[in-house]
Design an enzyme around this catalytic site. Structure first.
Site, PDB file in Angstrom:
ATOM      1  N   THR A   1     -10.842   2.146   2.779  1.00 30.61           N
ATOM      2  CA  THR A   1     -11.406   3.477   2.704  1.00 30.61           C
ATOM      3  C   THR A   1     -11.176   4.157   1.467  1.00 30.61           C
ATOM      4  OG1 THR A   1      -9.501   4.420   3.750  1.00 30.61           O
ATOM      5  CG2 THR A   1     -11.030   3.616   5.085  1.00 30.61           C
TER       6      THR A   1
ATOM      7  N   VAL B   1      -1.143  -3.432  -6.627  1.00 31.91           N
ATOM      8  CA  VAL B   1      -0.389  -3.625  -7.922  1.00 31.91           C
ATOM      9  C   VAL B   1      -1.266  -4.547  -8.746  1.00 31.91           C
ATOM     10  CG1 VAL B   1       1.507  -3.763  -9.202  1.00 31.91           C
ATOM     11  CG2 VAL B   1       1.588  -2.613  -7.022  1.00 31.91           C
TER      12      VAL B   1
ATOM     13  N   LYS C   1       2.356   2.598  -8.366  1.00 29.64           N
ATOM     14  CA  LYS C   1       2.650   1.192  -8.414  1.00 29.64           C
ATOM     15  C   LYS C   1       4.068   0.779  -8.861  1.00 29.64           C
ATOM     16  CE  LYS C   1      -2.130   0.572  -9.912  1.00 29.64           C
ATOM     17  NZ  LYS C   1      -2.839   0.671 -11.093  1.00 29.64           N
TER      18      LYS C   1
ATOM     19  N   GLY D   1     -15.972   2.551 -15.847  1.00 26.98           N
ATOM     20  CA  GLY D   1     -15.390   2.433 -14.390  1.00 26.98           C
ATOM     21  C   GLY D   1     -14.037   2.251 -14.401  1.00 26.98           C
TER      22      GLY D   1
ATOM     23  N   ASP E   1      -1.176   6.990 -11.304  1.00 27.99           N
ATOM     24  CA  ASP E   1      -1.472   5.719 -10.851  1.00 27.99           C
ATOM     25  C   ASP E   1      -0.340   4.998 -11.001  1.00 27.99           C
ATOM     26  OD1 ASP E   1      -3.667   4.043 -10.152  1.00 27.99           O
ATOM     27  OD2 ASP E   1      -3.158   3.055 -12.132  1.00 27.99           O
TER      28      ASP E   1
ATOM     29  N   LYS F   1      -3.172   2.143  -2.869  1.00 26.27           N
ATOM     30  CA  LYS F   1      -1.642   2.217  -3.037  1.00 26.27           C
ATOM     31  C   LYS F   1      -0.920   3.204  -2.133  1.00 26.27           C
ATOM     32  CE  LYS F   1      -3.341   3.721  -7.049  1.00 26.27           C
ATOM     33  NZ  LYS F   1      -4.701   3.014  -7.357  1.00 26.27           N
TER      34      LYS F   1
HETATM   35  N1  HSE Z   1      -7.733   3.370 -12.425  1.00 27.12           N
HETATM   36  C1  HSE Z   1      -6.751   2.263 -12.185  1.00 27.12           C
HETATM   37  C2  HSE Z   1      -6.572   1.884 -13.733  1.00 27.12           C
HETATM   38  C3  HSE Z   1      -7.226   1.298 -11.458  1.00 27.12           C
HETATM   39  O1  HSE Z   1      -6.969   2.252 -14.734  1.00 27.12           O
HETATM   40  O2  HSE Z   1      -5.603   0.801 -13.918  1.00 27.12           O
HETATM   41  C4  HSE Z   1      -6.587   0.394 -10.650  1.00 27.12           C
HETATM   42  O3  HSE Z   1      -5.637   1.088  -9.674  1.00 27.12           O
END
Ligand code: HSE
Length: 346
Positions: free
Chosen positions: A101, A157, A229, A211, A225, A130
């Site tokens: 989701t 991760v 991780k 992307g 982010d 995550k």
């Molecule tokens: N936005 C993340 C990155 C994607 O740039 O690594 C994976 O979590």
């Protein structure tokens, strides 16, 4: 052996996983005796279909391609439409819930509740989100163990690059004293492009266009982010109950083209490094930009590629380099968890 799957969410990762299951069905059967069958898909926007005997993957993908939702899935006897995620968990005959989701990483919801509900109903969960692992690892893993079900989250991760399974299985027996990694593709791509002369803004726009960046790139550029991780690695690999607020965090948004140029003149590179280091019974954790020499093991990781070094007492430093995102790569991370649940391995 038949393995019934319910997908919660049918976005990029869910569709990528469904395509893989379709393309690899014969190989999965021949190599592992795994007959993976998608019995349900429930997506808050795209709709919901369930059939206990299994759904046609080509029809699911065709419906999404043509209409943007799965309401166009053909009518058939026994087909049930409209179950929400919790009804799908409770009422479907799925053995495993693939939770893909759109989850808010700050709260881990709705994925945390989906995990709890699935475990309570005796179902395995596989996810690449995550949030639940970073925020509720201890609670959810205990619940899964108590209910004798499995929880797979390899993709949380470094997507399909085995950043979790490799140390757990192949480095077992070592003490891992330190982990260092480039765990965010967006920022590494931006820093690489800035070395090539782009401004911060131009580099970010390119990363978004390609992307790599999250919907809100703040999470990438401010280091959140990578922080999530890092917390996952501490909990899962080092068995240390690190919380998000224990991690020193700094992003890359203050770095300018001039800073990058200056580093280049010093034969150095700026990298957003995630670090976990055991020190006198404590775990020091940080995510911050560091100016590293060109001989540093992570200095030459360029573009959106991720990398991680595990410093082991027996094996020495072991570095893993690979993709950290992508439809197929993340789809694969779900598949490898499924294969290992099926063959009863870690
Ligand atoms: N936005 C993340 C990155 C994607 O740039 O690594 C994976 O979590």
């Amino acid at each position: 052996m038949e393995h019934r799957i319910a997908l919660l969410g049918f976005g990029v990762v869910g569709q990528g996983f469904a395509e893989i299951i379709q393309q690899k069905s014969q190989r999965l059967m021949e190599q592992f005796g795994l007959n993976a069958k998608i019995v349900a898909v429930s997506d808050v926007i795209k709709g919901s279909v369930y059939h206990p005997d299994g759904l046609s993957i080509p029809e699911l993908l065709k419906s999404v391609r043509e209409t943007g939702n799965i309401n166009g899935y053909p009518e058939q006897e026994g087909l049930i439409r409209g179950l929400n995620s919790f009804e799908t968990i409770q009422r479907s005959n799925a053995d495993t819930i693939v939770e893909v989701t759109f989850t808010d990483v700050k709260t881990g919801q709705p994925a945390i509740d989906h995990c709890r509900y699935s475990f309570e109903h005796g179902k395995n969960v596989i996810m690449s989100n995550k949030g639940p692992v970073a925020l509720a690892f201890g609670e959810l893993q205990s619940l899964a163990d108590k209910q004798h079900v499995r929880w797979g989250f390899e993709g949380s991760v470094m997507s399909g690059t085995p950043a979790l399974r490799m140390p757990i299985t192949s480095l077992a027996g070592n003490e891992i004293n330190e982990i260092q990694g480039i765990l965010n593709g967006t920022t590494n791509y931006m820093l690489t492009r800035m070395e090539e002369g782009l401004s911060y803004k131009e580099a970010l726009m390119e990363a978004q266009k390609n992307g790599y960046a999250e919907a809100d790139p703040t999470s990438d550029v401010e280091g959140f982010d990578a922080l999530y991780k890092t917390v996952i690695l501490a909990n899962v690999i080092l068995q240390y109950p690190l919380k998000t607020h224990d991690v020193e965090r700094q992003g890359i948004s203050h770095l300018t083209k001039e800073d990058i140029k200056q580093a280049k003149q010093e034969q150095k590179k700026w990298k957003l490094i995630a670090k976990l280091k055991k020190e006198n019974g404590h775990l020091i954790a940080s995510v911050k930009p560091e100016k590293v020499g060109l001989d540093h093991p992570l200095a030459n990781i360029t573009g959106a590629t991720n990398a991680i070094t595990y410093h082991c007492d027996l094996a020495g430093p072991v570095t893993l380099i690979g993709a950290g995102a992508g439809k197929v790569e993340t789809g694969f991370s779900i598949l490898i968890d499924l294969i290992n649940i099926h063959r009863k391995q870690l």
